[in-house]
Scaffold this active site. Sequence first.
Site, short mmCIF file in Angstrom:
data_model
loop_
_atom_site.label_atom_id
_atom_site.label_comp_id
_atom_site.label_asym_id
_atom_site.label_seq_id
_atom_site.Cartn_x
_atom_site.Cartn_y
_atom_site.Cartn_z
CB SER A 67 5.08 -1.77 12.23
OG SER A 67 4.51 -0.74 12.29
CD GLU A 98 -3.16 5.42 6.52
OE1 GLU A 98 -3.44 5.63 5.29
OE2 GLU A 98 -2.67 4.76 7.96
CG HIS A 155 -5.72 1.56 5.01
ND1 HIS A 155 -5.17 2.93 6.37
CD2 HIS A 155 -4.89 1.08 5.00
CE1 HIS A 155 -4.39 2.57 6.54
NE2 HIS A 155 -4.17 1.28 5.46
CE LYS A 158 -0.21 3.49 5.02
NZ LYS A 158 -0.24 3.63 6.78
CD GLU A 218 -3.92 -2.70 7.50
OE1 GLU A 218 -2.88 -3.11 7.31
OE2 GLU A 218 -4.02 -1.68 6.84
CG ASN A 245 -2.07 1.20 1.09
OD1 ASN A 245 -2.06 2.03 0.39
ND2 ASN A 245 -2.35 1.55 2.39
N GLY A 303 2.29 2.05 10.66
CA GLY A 303 2.60 3.18 10.52
C GLY A 303 3.77 3.64 12.03
P1 PGA Z 1 2.30 -0.02 7.70
O1 PGA Z 1 1.61 0.67 7.13
O2 PGA Z 1 2.95 -0.78 7.30
O3 PGA Z 1 2.83 1.00 7.96
O4 PGA Z 1 2.08 0.44 8.91
C1 PGA Z 1 0.64 -0.38 6.74
C2 PGA Z 1 -0.82 -0.33 6.40
O5 PGA Z 1 -1.26 0.89 6.48
O6 PGA Z 1 -1.38 -0.23 5.12
#
Ligand code: PGA
Length: 251
Positions: A214, A98, A96, A12, A168, A10, A174
């Site tokens: 992560s 976010e 997601h 983003k 997730e 992803n 992140g």
């Molecule tokens: P990350 O993000 O691997 O940077 O933690 C995962 C995601 O948001 O899908």
Amino acid sequence: MARKTIIAGNWKMNLLPEEGEMLVLSLKTTFENKKNLEVVVFPSIGMIPFAREWIYDSPLRYGAQNCWCEVSGAYTGETSPELLKSLGCSYCLVGHSERREIFEESNELVGRKSQALIEMGIIPIVCVGESLEEREAETHLEKIQQQVESVFAAVEKENWIRLVFAYEPIWAIGTGKTATPKQAEDIHQLIRRIIEQESGDVLANGISILYGGSAKPSNAAELLSQENIDGLLVGGASLIAEDFSKIIKAY
Ligand code: PGA
């Protein structure tokens, strides 16, 4: 039924076309196609027509990070599942955290988006997961259950087998803090049990459930070795060709 393993990147709202192209070219040279493995990149929407060109002669797949819940129509600024189909997207992320947190997407909307994508032959990867506060207050299981059930309520039964879920935990996204393989496996088992209750055994065993939060080269193999973890949804580490390649090789 053998479940597909999916390693998804992803991107983003990161990378410009030149950077995306370098990344895909590098993945194409290191990626070995394995049975039952699907590697998918999710560039931002404006880069998808380019991604189609970069990827066309490779087994890599690409998808979108979001779409609207109607197949087309008067929804200024939104992206239609119909357009994603015409651009050759195989997958689309839905719900997601976010999007749920920043753009206040509800369970109901996430369900409708999933159904609209399936109508266009695109596989939705439905993200679910809890915040740190919810985990500490022990409300996380209930939250995840509602998130999963609302998708089954919105998608027609004959299409349930096309769904993919991604667990997730928001506190791991992140942050560099990964759920331990045991923490992740426990929730994956729970999600599979919910699917089983909704639909029966056969289907529960056929739906892939990815872990995200992560994921990186140092933890990918252990996460992937868990019985109910069928792939990874990778954010930060998917932007670095070497790291993403190592994660793919961990399968
Ligand atoms: P990350 O993000 O691997 O940077 O933690 C995962 C995601 O948001 O899908």
